[in-house]
Write a protein that holds these residues in place. Structure first.
Motif, PDB file in Angstrom:
ATOM      1  N   ARG A   1       5.292  13.693  17.565  1.00  0.00           N
ATOM      2  CA  ARG A   1       5.241  12.679  18.618  1.00  0.00           C
ATOM      3  C   ARG A   1       6.480  12.660  19.483  1.00  0.00           C
ATOM      4  NH1 ARG A   1       3.303   8.085  14.417  1.00  0.00           N
ATOM      5  NH2 ARG A   1       1.275   9.003  14.001  1.00  0.00           N
ATOM      6  N   ARG A   2       7.495  13.421  19.082  1.00  0.00           N
ATOM      7  CA  ARG A   2       8.753  13.413  19.833  1.00  0.00           C
ATOM      8  C   ARG A   2       9.427  14.765  19.680  1.00  0.00           C
ATOM      9  NH1 ARG A   2       8.406  10.181  15.565  1.00  0.00           N
ATOM     10  NH2 ARG A   2       8.137   8.300  16.774  1.00  0.00           N
ATOM     11  N   LEU A   3      10.171  15.135  20.709  1.00  0.00           N
ATOM     12  CA  LEU A   3      10.879  16.410  20.697  1.00  0.00           C
ATOM     13  C   LEU A   3      12.309  16.230  21.195  1.00  0.00           C
ATOM     14  CD1 LEU A   3       8.277  18.745  22.480  1.00  0.00           C
ATOM     15  CD2 LEU A   3       8.831  18.745  20.042  1.00  0.00           C
ATOM     16  N   PRO A   4      13.267  16.778  20.479  1.00  0.00           N
ATOM     17  CA  PRO A   4      14.603  16.867  21.054  1.00  0.00           C
ATOM     18  C   PRO A   4      14.531  17.885  22.203  1.00  0.00           C
ATOM     19  CG  PRO A   4      14.616  17.423  18.707  1.00  0.00           C
ATOM     20  CD  PRO A   4      13.204  17.306  19.133  1.00  0.00           C
ATOM     21  N   VAL A   5      15.280  17.634  23.253  1.00  0.00           N
ATOM     22  CA  VAL A   5      15.293  18.527  24.405  1.00  0.00           C
ATOM     23  C   VAL A   5      16.644  19.240  24.430  1.00  0.00           C
ATOM     24  CG1 VAL A   5      15.072  18.692  26.908  1.00  0.00           C
ATOM     25  CG2 VAL A   5      13.773  16.944  25.660  1.00  0.00           C
ATOM     26  N   LEU A   6      16.601  20.569  24.476  1.00  0.00           N
ATOM     27  CA  LEU A   6      17.811  21.380  24.424  1.00  0.00           C
ATOM     28  C   LEU A   6      18.099  22.027  25.776  1.00  0.00           C
ATOM     29  CD1 LEU A   6      17.103  23.296  21.072  1.00  0.00           C
ATOM     30  CD2 LEU A   6      18.147  21.052  21.372  1.00  0.00           C
ATOM     31  N   ASP A   7      19.392  22.226  26.044  1.00  0.00           N
ATOM     32  CA  ASP A   7      19.772  22.954  27.254  1.00  0.00           C
ATOM     33  C   ASP A   7      19.960  24.430  26.903  1.00  0.00           C
ATOM     34  OD1 ASP A   7      22.253  23.146  25.966  1.00  0.00           O
ATOM     35  OD2 ASP A   7      23.284  21.826  27.382  1.00  0.00           O
ATOM     36  N   GLU A   8      20.468  25.211  27.858  1.00  0.00           N
ATOM     37  CA  GLU A   8      20.667  26.645  27.630  1.00  0.00           C
ATOM     38  C   GLU A   8      21.600  26.945  26.473  1.00  0.00           C
ATOM     39  OE1 GLU A   8      21.784  29.355  30.757  1.00  0.00           O
ATOM     40  OE2 GLU A   8      20.298  28.445  32.083  1.00  0.00           O
ATOM     41  N   ALA A   9      22.568  26.066  26.252  1.00  0.00           N
ATOM     42  CA  ALA A   9      23.533  26.252  25.159  1.00  0.00           C
ATOM     43  C   ALA A   9      22.989  25.751  23.822  1.00  0.00           C
ATOM     44  CB  ALA A   9      24.842  25.540  25.497  1.00  0.00           C
ATOM     45  N   LYS A  10      21.725  25.330  23.817  1.00  0.00           N
ATOM     46  CA  LYS A  10      21.046  24.815  22.625  1.00  0.00           C
ATOM     47  C   LYS A  10      21.656  23.517  22.119  1.00  0.00           C
ATOM     48  CE  LYS A  10      19.056  29.168  21.305  1.00  0.00           C
ATOM     49  NZ  LYS A  10      18.786  30.153  20.316  1.00  0.00           N
ATOM     50  N   GLN A  11      22.202  22.733  23.052  1.00  0.00           N
ATOM     51  CA  GLN A  11      22.697  21.399  22.714  1.00  0.00           C
ATOM     52  C   GLN A  11      21.641  20.385  23.103  1.00  0.00           C
ATOM     53  OE1 GLN A  11      26.581  20.298  23.904  1.00  0.00           O
ATOM     54  NE2 GLN A  11      27.511  22.189  23.195  1.00  0.00           N
ATOM     55  N   VAL A  12      21.566  19.314  22.332  1.00  0.00           N
ATOM     56  CA  VAL A  12      20.588  18.269  22.617  1.00  0.00           C
ATOM     57  C   VAL A  12      21.050  17.487  23.849  1.00  0.00           C
ATOM     58  CG1 VAL A  12      19.402  16.233  21.740  1.00  0.00           C
ATOM     59  CG2 VAL A  12      20.005  18.091  20.167  1.00  0.00           C
ATOM     60  N   VAL A  13      20.195  17.475  24.868  1.00  0.00           N
ATOM     61  CA  VAL A  13      20.523  16.770  26.111  1.00  0.00           C
ATOM     62  C   VAL A  13      19.524  15.657  26.422  1.00  0.00           C
ATOM     63  CG1 VAL A  13      21.770  18.693  27.150  1.00  0.00           C
ATOM     64  CG2 VAL A  13      19.290  18.500  27.506  1.00  0.00           C
ATOM     65  N   GLY A  14      18.495  15.545  25.579  1.00  0.00           N
ATOM     66  CA  GLY A  14      17.494  14.507  25.819  1.00  0.00           C
ATOM     67  C   GLY A  14      16.494  14.422  24.698  1.00  0.00           C
ATOM     68  N   TRP A  15      15.514  13.550  24.923  1.00  0.00           N
ATOM     69  CA  TRP A  15      14.520  13.217  23.904  1.00  0.00           C
ATOM     70  C   TRP A  15      13.220  12.958  24.648  1.00  0.00           C
ATOM     71  CZ3 TRP A  15      14.962  13.394  18.790  1.00  0.00           C
ATOM     72  CH2 TRP A  15      14.242  12.548  17.957  1.00  0.00           C
TER      73      TRP A  15
ATOM     74  N   ASP B   1      15.068  -0.185  19.213  1.00  0.00           N
ATOM     75  CA  ASP B   1      13.613  -0.258  19.369  1.00  0.00           C
ATOM     76  C   ASP B   1      12.996   1.137  19.501  1.00  0.00           C
ATOM     77  OD1 ASP B   1      11.150  -1.532  19.478  1.00  0.00           O
ATOM     78  OD2 ASP B   1      11.216  -1.750  21.670  1.00  0.00           O
ATOM     79  N   VAL B   2      13.340   2.001  18.532  1.00  0.00           N
ATOM     80  CA  VAL B   2      12.817   3.363  18.497  1.00  0.00           C
ATOM     81  C   VAL B   2      12.208   3.647  17.131  1.00  0.00           C
ATOM     82  CG1 VAL B   2      14.439   4.246  20.231  1.00  0.00           C
ATOM     83  CG2 VAL B   2      15.045   4.377  17.799  1.00  0.00           C
ATOM     84  N   GLY B   3      11.362   4.648  17.062  1.00  0.00           N
ATOM     85  CA  GLY B   3      10.710   5.016  15.821  1.00  0.00           C
ATOM     86  C   GLY B   3      11.308   6.238  15.157  1.00  0.00           C
ATOM     87  N   ALA B   4      12.368   6.782  15.753  1.00  0.00           N
ATOM     88  CA  ALA B   4      12.992   7.976  15.176  1.00  0.00           C
ATOM     89  C   ALA B   4      14.398   8.128  15.713  1.00  0.00           C
ATOM     90  CB  ALA B   4      12.177   9.223  15.520  1.00  0.00           C
ATOM     91  N   LEU B   5      15.212   8.817  14.920  1.00  0.00           N
ATOM     92  CA  LEU B   5      16.587   9.114  15.321  1.00  0.00           C
ATOM     93  C   LEU B   5      16.885  10.578  15.042  1.00  0.00           C
ATOM     94  CD1 LEU B   5      18.438   6.085  13.690  1.00  0.00           C
ATOM     95  CD2 LEU B   5      18.127   6.474  16.157  1.00  0.00           C
ATOM     96  N   PRO B   6      17.563  11.250  15.963  1.00  0.00           N
ATOM     97  CA  PRO B   6      18.040  12.591  15.649  1.00  0.00           C
ATOM     98  C   PRO B   6      19.215  12.481  14.674  1.00  0.00           C
ATOM     99  CG  PRO B   6      18.719  11.944  17.872  1.00  0.00           C
ATOM    100  CD  PRO B   6      17.875  10.835  17.323  1.00  0.00           C
ATOM    101  N   VAL B   7      19.283  13.412  13.749  1.00  0.00           N
ATOM    102  CA  VAL B   7      20.326  13.397  12.724  1.00  0.00           C
ATOM    103  C   VAL B   7      21.343  14.491  13.030  1.00  0.00           C
ATOM    104  CG1 VAL B   7      20.825  13.603  10.259  1.00  0.00           C
ATOM    105  CG2 VAL B   7      18.660  12.589  11.014  1.00  0.00           C
ATOM    106  N   GLY B   8      22.611  14.115  13.023  1.00  0.00           N
ATOM    107  CA  GLY B   8      23.684  15.066  13.309  1.00  0.00           C
ATOM    108  C   GLY B   8      24.357  14.726  14.609  1.00  0.00           C
TER     109      GLY B   8
END
Length: 148
Positions: free
Chosen positions: A103-117, A36-43
């Motif tokens: 409308r949405r942003l991937p959230v990155l940590d210090e290591a530039k890894q995706v940790v949230g949305w 039930d989402v309108g987008a998916l991160p790819v990779g």
């Protein structure tokens, strides 16, 4: 509104599903429906390649008469990705969303890894709850014992 600084890490979704770039658009659409989402991160969290949105599918596949069982996610995803950091303030994230009309942003940590949305609905929900009028009305309903 209360005068507190809200960090992105406080309101972001921490559980997210990635889609492989070689998956079909049909597989991606099915996953979007299940989640039930309108987008998916790819990779992956370590290698974010793009974002596939329902609009990407609509305009780049459906409107052009494409075959969703043959078209691959990498062919129609948005590869320009704007993101924020988990340590950014909500105001900073909102500025990024506004500046790039996303409308949405991937959230990155210090290591530039995706940790949230972080989505616009997450932001809206938080701002509504931070508004004194809404908080007071909810408090009154709770105090009166009415079902909210």
């Amino acid at each position: 509104m209360r005068n507190t600084t809200v960090l992105v890490s406080e309101i972001m979704a921490k559980a997210l599903e990635f889609i492989a770039p070689d998956a079909t658009v049909q597989e991606a659409a099915t996953l979007m429906g299940e989640l039930d989402v309108g987008a998916l991160p790819v990779g992956s969290a370590e290698d974010l390649l793009g974002i596939l949105t329902d609009r990407d599918i609509l305009f780049r596949v459906v409107a052009e008469g494409g075959d969703s069982t043959r078209v691959r996610v990498r062919e129609v995803m948005s590869s320009s990705v704007f993101s924020c950091r988990d340590t950014d303030t909500l105001a900073t994230a909102m500025d990024i969303m506004g500046a790039y009309h996303v409308r949405r942003l991937p959230v990155l940590d210090e290591a530039k890894q995706v940790v949230g949305w972080l989505t616009l609905s997450d932001v809206s929900r938080r701002l509504l709850l931070e508004t004194d009028t809404i908080r007071n009305a909810l408090g009154e309903l709770s105090a009166s014992g009415q079902d909210v």
